[in-house]
Design an enzyme around this catalytic site. Structure first.
Site, PDB file in Angstrom:
ATOM      1  CG  HIS A 247      22.878   3.297  46.583  1.00 61.51           C
ATOM      2  ND1 HIS A 247      21.963   2.397  46.649  1.00 61.51           N
ATOM      3  CD2 HIS A 247      22.038   4.336  46.281  1.00 61.51           C
ATOM      4  CE1 HIS A 247      20.937   2.706  46.254  1.00 61.51           C
ATOM      5  NE2 HIS A 247      20.606   3.857  45.935  1.00 61.51           N
ATOM      6  CG  ASP A 427      40.755  14.374  17.323  1.00 64.68           C
ATOM      7  OD1 ASP A 427      42.074  14.080  17.049  1.00 64.68           O
ATOM      8  OD2 ASP A 427      39.950  14.058  16.502  1.00 64.68           O
ATOM      9  CG  ASP A 429      41.546  10.897  16.051  1.00 68.65           C
ATOM     10  OD1 ASP A 429      42.552  12.016  15.797  1.00 68.65           O
ATOM     11  OD2 ASP A 429      40.634  10.783  15.483  1.00 68.65           O
ATOM     12  N   GLY A 431      47.658   8.797  16.713  1.00 62.19           N
ATOM     13  CA  GLY A 431      48.249   7.506  16.867  1.00 62.19           C
ATOM     14  C   GLY A 431      47.628   6.345  16.473  1.00 62.19           C
ATOM     15  CB  SER A 471      46.345  10.661   9.318  1.00 59.23           C
ATOM     16  OG  SER A 471      45.464   9.781  10.162  1.00 59.23           O
ATOM     17  N   GLY A 513      44.756  17.944   0.176  1.00 53.88           N
ATOM     18  CA  GLY A 513      44.633  18.608   1.226  1.00 53.88           C
ATOM     19  C   GLY A 513      44.724  20.133   1.322  1.00 53.88           C
ATOM     20  CG  ASP A 583      51.566  18.360  11.814  1.00 56.93           C
ATOM     21  OD1 ASP A 583      50.584  18.634  12.292  1.00 56.93           O
ATOM     22  OD2 ASP A 583      51.919  17.360  10.920  1.00 56.93           O
ATOM     23  N   GLY A 585      51.461  14.777  12.322  1.00 54.94           N
ATOM     24  CA  GLY A 585      51.327  13.878  11.196  1.00 54.94           C
ATOM     25  C   GLY A 585      52.783  14.148  10.301  1.00 54.94           C
TER      26      GLY A 585
END
Length: 605
Positions: A247, A427, A429, A431, A471, A513, A583, A585
């Site tokens: 609590h 999203d 991620d 880096g 990536s 890709g 971008d 990438g």
């Protein structure tokens, strides 16, 4: 649960006593889904009983009870406590566990009337055992309900859970409060009820389990009462409150944040000294999330805890990791160790079927471990799979390693910015994935490789494996393509041969890709780089100078992707949001190419 006629003034007084005031009209609150603060607990319990009506029935204004009872049961187990800690306790009502649970308002004990009503609605039995955490309000109201039932001729008893080592000294454990370790006590008591034990044995087993159960909790951030605009308490950034109650009761100390392995050691070290004398060396363990700590984080922590226990020679039996006794949206966790004997282990392992705790009977025969022993080669290992040529490594191998190290340094420095760019329409991620993949590539490249192709294949495989995501896969394909290009014909690594190999890597990325220039991907920087590199080498420029110049072209091309709308990948549905941002990438590729250029620039002309 709230009373049928909520007392708004009382609710406001409660917030005021806690240093909190009800927000003014129009003030944003931190609980996003609610009809009103005083309705929250009742609405929650009503929705819960509706969702799991196959398990239980709502006792209006009081709690929930099982829809059916075990035919062998001669005792009823009733749990209870405040709302805000789900699934503790209503989530444990069902076969093999509890017969009912009385719920109070948020962080408030149920009243004696609520407890009495839950117990009375259950089919008559040889006795009723109340089990709950050691909080003053709960003790008072459960004692009152117990006295009332006893006055009606019901054999009613209570076991109060006292597992929290931070709330009292070991030589005065009776004053300790009950937290997530309650589940260990509830579970064995419920299993004893299910097998037909009388009230004497059920009480004995619950008391034994409580005496052998110890917990310690930590918090990273405070919880927020429904309708409030600020947390009930705060933990300073970069700190951990050790021993904090569910609590927000004060902890025993505040310590700096630490890696998961150190937190695991801290939690285990606090509990092991209270192991019962003559214990079997077997425990069950409960790693409990307090509401806002992800399951992934809990599993990271559990890995360290499991190693600590193994090092201490302790066998863990059927551990539980998840949210079992929460505190609204508190960020934190607790570790429980419950030392087992043969009887407690059997009861802990017994079947149960409740909305929030399920354990199936052991029906599948274990497979001999030797049948499952399969040797899995380390990805990226330097062995015969990658060796194209024999003999000692040439200078180009050392040069390639230096290039990968320089790329890792550049990407690591830009990791946060790459994540920010990725989060605009993805999203977030990119880096971390690039850093993780490059770190694996560097590690793979440090092993003994006899030639450049071998090194690049190993680095690409490791990058793809550890980096993950789009990536990781594309860089694995890129380095693999370059490796194939360098191994395609005779010895020697001329500038023109390197250009051809890099071009092959670019083509492979486009093929895998399904991308082309203009799709807002890494190719928007890669294709201009290859074209500029080829033109410079064809004109007679040394490789180092040609590479550095082409890398600058890639940097400009990457920046220009800010004007493009993505036509592929995760960013495509949010194309408009990505306008104005390059971008990630393409940006990370340009960083890598420039880092490589800084190494290649040192080559003799």
């Amino acid at each position: 649960m709230p009373r049928e006629t909520p007392d708004q003034g009382l609710y406001d007084q409660t917030l005021a006593r806690r240093g909190r005031f009800r927000p003014q009209e129009g003030t944003a609150t931190m609980t996003n889904i609610l009809n009103g603060p005083t309705e929250f607990a009742g609405d929650m319990l009503s929705g819960y009983s509706s969702a799991y009506s196959r398990y239980l029935r709502l006792v209006p204004g009081a709690g929930v009870v099982r829809r059916t009872v075990d035919s062998r049961a001669t005792t009823r187990l009733v749990l209870g406590g405040g709302s805000g800690h789900f699934p503790w306790t209503a989530g444990f009502v069902g076969a093999g566990l509890a017969d009912g649970a009385a719920l109070g308002d948020v962080f408030t004990s149920p009243s004696a009337e609520q407890i009495y009503r839950v117990a009375k609605i259950l089919p008559p039995a040889g006795g009723v055992l109340f089990c709950y955490g050691n909080y003053a309000g709960d003790v008072l109201h459960f004692d009152m309900a117990q006295a009332r039932l006893r006055g009606e001729g019901v054999d009613c008893r209570s076991v109060v859970v006292t597992d929290d080592v931070a709330s009292g000294a070991a030589d005065n454990a009776a004053v300790r409060r009950g937290i997530a370790g309650s589940l260990a006590v509830f579970k064995v008591a419920g299993a004893a009820v299910a097998r037909g034990d009388g009230i004497d044995d059920v009480e004995r087993i619950a008391r034994l389990a409580n005496a052998r159960t110890r917990s310690l909790g930590v918090a990273f951030a405070g919880c927020t009462l429904p309708g409030a605009a600020e947390p009930l308490f705060r933990v300073e950034p970069g700190s951990i409150a050790v021993g904090l109650g569910i609590h927000g009761e004060p902890g025993i100390r505040t310590v700096p944040s630490m890696p998961a392995r150190e937190l695991a050691a801290t939690l285990v070290a606090a509990l092991l000294p209270e192991a019962p004398v003559g214990n079997s060396g077997r425990v069950t363990a409960i790693l409990n999330g307090l509401g806002a700590t992800s399951h992934e984080e809990l599993y990271v922590l559990w890995g360290g805890i499991a190693r600590q226990l193994d090092d201490a020679g302790i066998e863990v039996v059927l551990p539980e990791v998840g949210e079992l006794a929460t505190s609204l949206d508190m960020a934190g966790c607790s570790l429980t160790l419950s030392w087992l004997d043969d009887e407690l282990e059997e009861l802990w392992a017994a079947p149960a079927d409740t909305p929030s705790f399920r354990r199936a009977p052991a029906q599948v025969q274990a497979v001999d471990g030797e049948q499952l022993a399969v040797a899995v080669p380390e990805v990226g290992a330097a062995d015969g799979r990658f060796a194209e040529h024999g003999g000692a490594a040439g200078p180009e191998v050392d040069l390639a390693r230096a290039v990968l190290v320089a790329m890792l340094a550049a990407v690591s420095e830009a990791e946060a910015e790459l994540g920010r760019l990725d989060a605009i329409a993805g999203d977030g991620d990119h880096g971390s994935g690039m850093t993780r993949g490059l770190r694996a590539a560097v590690e793979a490249a440090t092993s003994g490789h006899s030639d450049l192709s071998s090194l690049l294949r190993a680095a690409g495989a490791a990058w793809s494996d550890k980096g993950g995501g789009t990536s990781g896969a594309l860089w694995g394909v890129l380095l693999g393509g370059v490796a194939d290009g360098l191994a395609a014909d005779g010895q020697g690594y001329s500038a023109s041969r390197i250009v051809a190999a890099v071009s092959l890597g670019c083509d492979r990325v486009a093929e895998v890709g399904h991308a082309s220039v203009g799709d807002k991907t890494m190719l928007d920087a890669f294709v201009p780089f290859v074209d500029a590199l080829r033109a410079a080498v064809d004109s007679g420029a040394p490789l180092g100078a040609a590479w550095s110049g082409a890398a600058q072209v890639a940097t400009e091309a990457a920046a220009a992707t800010a004007d493009l709308r993505p036509r592929l990948g995760r960013a495509r549905p949010l194309a408009e949001r990505s306008l104005g941002s390059p971008d990630p990438g393409a940006v990370s590729l340009a960083l890598c190419l420039n880092a490589a250029g800084s190494v290649l620039a040192a080559l003799p002309a």
